[in-house]
Enzyme design. Structure first.
Site, PDB file in Angstrom:
ATOM      1  N   HIS A   1     -48.064  21.810 -32.340  1.00 37.71           N
ATOM      2  CA  HIS A   1     -48.307  20.372 -32.310  1.00 37.71           C
ATOM      3  C   HIS A   1     -47.905  19.796 -30.957  1.00 37.71           C
ATOM      4  O   HIS A   1     -47.260  20.469 -30.148  1.00 37.71           O
ATOM      5  CB  HIS A   1     -47.519  19.662 -33.422  1.00 37.71           C
ATOM      6  CG  HIS A   1     -48.110  19.847 -34.781  1.00 37.71           C
ATOM      7  ND1 HIS A   1     -47.895  20.979 -35.542  1.00 37.71           N
ATOM      8  CD2 HIS A   1     -48.929  19.045 -35.527  1.00 37.71           C
ATOM      9  CE1 HIS A   1     -48.539  20.863 -36.685  1.00 37.71           C
ATOM     10  NE2 HIS A   1     -49.172  19.704 -36.704  1.00 37.71           N
TER      11      HIS A   1
ATOM     12  N   LYS B   1     -43.802  15.608 -31.590  1.00 35.14           N
ATOM     13  CA  LYS B   1     -43.490  15.864 -32.998  1.00 35.14           C
ATOM     14  C   LYS B   1     -42.016  16.218 -33.144  1.00 35.14           C
ATOM     15  O   LYS B   1     -41.496  17.037 -32.389  1.00 35.14           O
ATOM     16  CB  LYS B   1     -44.369  16.983 -33.553  1.00 35.14           C
ATOM     17  CG  LYS B   1     -44.230  17.153 -35.062  1.00 35.14           C
ATOM     18  CD  LYS B   1     -45.328  18.041 -35.623  1.00 35.14           C
ATOM     19  CE  LYS B   1     -45.180  18.249 -37.119  1.00 35.14           C
ATOM     20  NZ  LYS B   1     -45.245  16.984 -37.871  1.00 35.14           N
TER      21      LYS B   1
END
Length: 242
Positions: A131, A135
């Site tokens: 990600h 995140k």
């Protein structure tokens, strides 16, 4: 036309949700962020969508229960305590909580469960996810969802089989475990790969999200589906008829 209230509206997902709601036959009645009052938002909504933070979940659930409306929860990083709160709320209202609202990921979880059930524990399972750099939780909620699907396919639980931290002299891999690896960087919306590694062969199945809009549309589809449902805890599989 259903009225949707967004909790966590200033975040990346919140902004994506707000942008797709008008195109999906619904009305955005408003959004709140840290410091906002979910009770006021709930009074004008038919359903709440929460993509905020675990610390805000208790207030979100309380607001939905007091207003008697359903809530769709996409917040990740939840603990067993949070899930207990969700279970309790589901006695009064319809609740859908998921680590991923994508149609593709929902189908992927189904395939992972079937593959895990068909293959023996001598096939090692590894889940790799990547990600964007912003995140804050790892493994991702989607990775955990896929791990739970794999564990269910083997008639066990993720709590019994999960291995999420390998550093130093860890020793040989234990049979039947489910490993996780988390990568962070750039602007990746979400990549997930599930590897079934046998002796002399591998099966790899995965999903790549190219645009956060797919998650927003999935979340709104789930929220609209919840309107009018009886109290209980629902899944994305039920929304999509899988």
């Amino acid at each position: 036309m259903s009225r949707i209230g967004v909790i966590g509206s200033a975040g990346r997902m919140g902004q994506a949700l707000s942008s797709v709601i008008p195109d999906m036959g619904a009305t955005l009645v408003g959004g709140i962020d840290a410091g906002g009052d979910p009770h006021i938002l709930a009074q004008g909504a038919d359903v709440l969508v929460d993509f905020s933070a675990p610390s805000a979940l208790e207030a979100s659930l309380r607001a939905a229960r007091q207003a008697g409306i359903p809530i769709m929860i996409g917040t990740t990083g939840l603990t067993p305590t949070h899930h207990a709160m969700i279970d309790e709320a589901a006695t009064d209202i319809a609740v859908l909580q998921t680590g991923n609202v994508s149609l593709g990921v929902t189908l992927l979880a189904r395939l992972v469960r079937e593959a895990a059930a068909a293959l023996g524990t001598d096939w090692d399972i590894e889940i790799v996810e990547m990600h964007h750099r912003h995140k804050v939780d790892a493994p991702s909620g989607t990775a955990l969802l896929l791990g739970e699907a794999a564990a269910a396919g083997r008639a066990t639980t993720l709590a019994e089989t999960r291995v999420a931290d390998r550093a130093g002299l860890t020793g040989a891999r234990s049979e039947g475990t489910i490993g996780f690896a988390s990568l962070r960087g750039g602007s990746v919306a979400g990549d997930h790969q599930v590897i079934f590694a046998g002796t002399g062969e591998r099966i790899e199945i995965g999903h790549r999200a190219e645009d956060r809009t797919i998650f927003a549309r999935g979340a709104i589809t789930a929220a609209l589906w919840l309107v009018g449902k009886a109290p209980g805890r629902y899944t994305m599989g039920e929304v999509l008829g899988l």
